[in-house]
Design an enzyme around this catalytic site. Sequence first.
Site, mmCIF file in Angstrom:
data_model
loop_
_atom_site.group_PDB
_atom_site.id
_atom_site.type_symbol
_atom_site.label_atom_id
_atom_site.label_comp_id
_atom_site.label_asym_id
_atom_site.label_seq_id
_atom_site.Cartn_x
_atom_site.Cartn_y
_atom_site.Cartn_z
ATOM 1 N N SER A 177 -61.703 8.117 -0.157
ATOM 2 C CA SER A 177 -61.111 8.609 -1.396
ATOM 3 C C SER A 177 -60.474 7.510 -2.241
ATOM 4 O O SER A 177 -59.318 7.577 -2.637
ATOM 5 C CB SER A 177 -60.087 9.702 -1.096
ATOM 6 O OG SER A 177 -59.094 9.209 -0.229
ATOM 7 N N ARG A 192 -61.780 -0.639 -6.451
ATOM 8 C CA ARG A 192 -60.389 -1.080 -6.324
ATOM 9 C C ARG A 192 -59.680 -0.154 -5.345
ATOM 10 O O ARG A 192 -60.115 0.964 -5.108
ATOM 11 C CB ARG A 192 -59.664 -1.081 -7.671
ATOM 12 C CG ARG A 192 -59.436 0.289 -8.255
ATOM 13 C CD ARG A 192 -58.656 0.257 -9.558
ATOM 14 N NE ARG A 192 -58.516 1.598 -10.096
ATOM 15 C CZ ARG A 192 -59.414 2.204 -10.837
ATOM 16 N NH1 ARG A 192 -60.536 1.569 -11.141
ATOM 17 N NH2 ARG A 192 -59.228 3.435 -11.283
ATOM 18 N N ASP A 230 -63.190 12.114 -1.516
ATOM 19 C CA ASP A 230 -62.531 13.305 -0.972
ATOM 20 C C ASP A 230 -62.673 14.508 -1.897
ATOM 21 O O ASP A 230 -62.810 15.647 -1.444
ATOM 22 C CB ASP A 230 -61.055 13.036 -0.660
ATOM 23 C CG ASP A 230 -60.240 12.574 -1.856
ATOM 24 O OD1 ASP A 230 -60.832 12.205 -2.893
ATOM 25 O OD2 ASP A 230 -59.005 12.562 -1.763
#
Length: 496
Positions: A177, A192, A230
């Site tokens: 996620s 990132r 997620d």
Amino acid sequence: MGRVTVVVVCCAALAAGVAAAVVVCRRVKRGGKCGKANGIMKEFEEKCRTPAAKLKLVADAMTVEMHAGLASEGGSKLKMIISYVDNLPTGDEKGTYYALDLGGTNFRVLRVHLGGKGVGLINQEFAEVSIPPHLMTGTSDALFDYIAAELAKFVSQESEEFKLSPGRQRELGFTFSFPVMQTSINTGTLVRWTKGFSIDEMVGRDVVEELSRAMAKQGLDMSVSALVNDTVGTLAGGRYTNKDVVAAVILGTGSNAAYVERAQAIPKWHGVPSKSGEMVINMEWGNFRSSHLPLSEYDNAMDAESLNPGEQIFEKMISGMYLGEIVRRVLLRMAQEAAFFGDTVPPKLEVPFALRTPDMSAMHHDTSSDLKVVETKLKDILEISSTSLSMRKTIVELCNIVATRGARLAAAGILGVLKKMGRDAAKDGDKQKTVIAMDGGLYEHYAEYSKCLENTLEELLGEELFKNIVIEHSNDGSGIGAALLAASHSKYLQDE
């Protein structure tokens, strides 16, 4: 979660906040400090105002950014990542599959047994593991070796009934996620880190390769069939049990949204045409930013001191990692400039993130006549041992201001997604339900927040249209959804 049918002001105590601060002032140091504490509260409350008109501007800005992000890479603060999921679970999936759900300060490993058409999910088992803080900012090898070791431990403890036939690998859905640029259903490079993670060497690497290498070190014969965010996993889990689910929102440590988009509405998509004519889009909406967001000096200071300054601004206003920290920063200023806790500033109050959102929630939900929970939390967490009832009421009000702003902004974000999907207005004879699957500890456990979010969405849409909108708690959707997507993308499907 049950539908809320009465539109109310999310948290009715807002107007009482300043009055409470005035009462507190009588108890703090004299000499102008009284007015200062009151002024700090009033100024912050004003900065956090979210009238419906402002929220609709936020929603419009979200929709504009969604269009821009779908048009070209880098065209928007919203990544609008193509998930490569163009066929969501149908309920026909069968067999035993695994999931690894890495979504924040904890991760989970799961095993699901699917019975196929008409049977559905037979059983599931999972284990939850905390990630030691040093691994969140350490090395890639250290993080994935730790995860793979826990996954191998989980598999080693399973019974004989889950042993696979010779030559068949276990298959895993990997819920990761964090922003990832996917190149297929089971490959993707890290864009990132968010949510307190910062491992620079991982940026630009394929996260599936990193996990596969770590699993091989453990001697674990398992392949990754699907890499999912997620929120995409939550959408898949919701769709497995409800065919009307078209979007998913995570409100936990961080926040994100995903939804089902028409393939022809994605100009930047140049891959193999979608067989279903649809594609799940991972918005990465935490990075949304707009001039209409009601940012305060406390938000700006927290952002400047964060691991990712200038990024994830929306997430920093609405998600569980940051709400308690905003409360702490306001209290710190009240302590420093208005002697709110007496002549000395409590040392613990100066520690960043000392006040966690679960503790903020516990104080916000304190219904005891003497606000005993608030008193206990202040003692245990911030080592503040002497507070009056009026001071504790002011702290509850501060929690209310921060939670209300976050919940109302989250509702505005959802409205923006509904607008993009064309589901924000009534259509003649259209009684189709629009179901949004929700997951995340903030939504699940912070009742005042989730109630406020639903009330706000009804306020923005109107009572009649809101009747066709269902907000459904998809408990553990991200983990189960990943396992379901591993099943629907199994390399053994042609053999069955």
